[in-house]
Design an enzyme around this catalytic site. Structure first.
Site, PDB file in Angstrom:
ATOM      1  N   VAL A  95       0.854  -1.041  -0.163  1.00 13.84           N
ATOM      2  CA  VAL A  95      -0.159  -0.024   0.093  1.00 13.84           C
ATOM      3  C   VAL A  95       1.010   1.792  -0.074  1.00 13.84           C
ATOM      4  CG1 VAL A  95      -1.718   1.396   1.415  1.00 13.84           C
ATOM      5  CG2 VAL A  95      -2.498  -1.324   1.358  1.00 13.84           C
ATOM      6  N   LYS A  96       0.513   2.114  -0.563  1.00 16.26           N
ATOM      7  CA  LYS A  96       2.092   3.309  -1.016  1.00 16.26           C
ATOM      8  C   LYS A  96       0.684   4.613  -0.109  1.00 16.26           C
ATOM      9  CE  LYS A  96       4.355   5.117  -5.108  1.00 16.26           C
ATOM     10  NZ  LYS A  96       4.779   5.170  -6.067  1.00 16.26           N
ATOM     11  N   VAL A  97       1.606   5.026   0.603  1.00 16.69           N
ATOM     12  CA  VAL A  97       0.555   6.256   1.340  1.00 16.69           C
ATOM     13  C   VAL A  97       2.031   7.295   1.276  1.00 16.69           C
ATOM     14  CG1 VAL A  97      -0.018   6.414   3.850  1.00 16.69           C
ATOM     15  CG2 VAL A  97       0.296   4.016   2.766  1.00 16.69           C
TER      16      VAL A  97
END
Ligand code: G3P
Length: 219
Positions: free
Chosen positions: A86-88
């Site tokens: 998950v890219k945040v």
């Protein structure tokens, strides 16, 4: 040292994967839009297709900017496939979410990093990867590779496990510079990866080997 490809283009991902040296994929909302992928279901299906091609981590970026939204979206993305990371973005709510995901064993890639302080927070929150954008730093007449060196030094000094993922790589020389700076991963456009193959002496040498062989082995 790992090689990721920075694209959502299936053809390019397959081509890089066929080389046998690909370790993962990074995407972002701009790269998904470039491929014309729109709507939640299509976006999710596209991520699943990428995960089925590559035997490695695939970064899928959230578009929410509030804590609850990032958590909901991130959990949905993580449930799509075990390879999803998950890219945040490195914002206040993002850091809180990265800490949450880290506690739950969900892999994260902290993105839009432009300073050592941001990278420090990402590591403290337990991010799996941190993505400094070197090309965009170069674009404003500053030194992107220097940032990689600084983050690598800080992480090594304090023993952080977060992997430095050099992003916004624009050309082949950036890859070499990031390798020299000690980045754990370089995520690159396909043409920058292919550029590593090129050397005029290789072409000249190969031509000579083949012509010498052909002189004595005429068909
Ligand atoms: O995926 C993030 C990053 O690599 C963006 O690159 O070329 O848009 O600065 P660029």
């Amino acid at each position: 040292m790992k090689f990721f490809i920075d694209t959502a283009n299936i053809k390019q991902i397959k081509e890089a994967n066929d080389l046998g040296v690909l370790d993962g994929v990074t995407t972002n909302p701009s790269l998904m839009a470039k491929e014309g992928i729109k709507g939640k279901n299509n976006i999710h299906n596209h991520y699943k297709s990428i995960c089925e091609i590559v035997d490695g981590d695939v970064s899928a970026e959230v578009i929410s900017t509030d804590y609850k939204g990032i958590i909901k979206e991130g959990e949905e993305l993580a449930a799509l496939h075990p390879r999803i990371v998950v890219k945040v973005p490195i914002i206040k709510e993002g850091i809180k979410a990265i800490k949450y995901f880290s506690n739950k064993g969900i892999k994260t890639n902290c993105t839009l990093v432009f300073s050592p302080g941001q990278a420090l927070l990402a590591a403290k929150a337990g991010a799996t990867y941190v993505s400094p954008f070197i090309g965009r730093i170069d674009d404003i007449a500053s030194d992107g590779v220097k940032l990689i060196e600084q983050i690598v030094e800080i992480y090594n000094f304090y023993g952080f496990n977060t992997q430095v993922l050099a992003a916004s790589i624009r050309h082949t020389m950036h890859i070499i510079q990031c390798v020299e700076a000690g980045a754990d991963v370089a995520t690159c456009p396909l043409d920058a990866i292919m550029g590593l193959l090129n050397h005029p002496l290789t072409d000249i040498g190969l031509e000579k080997f083949l012509s010498d062989y052909n002189k004595l082995n005429k068909v």
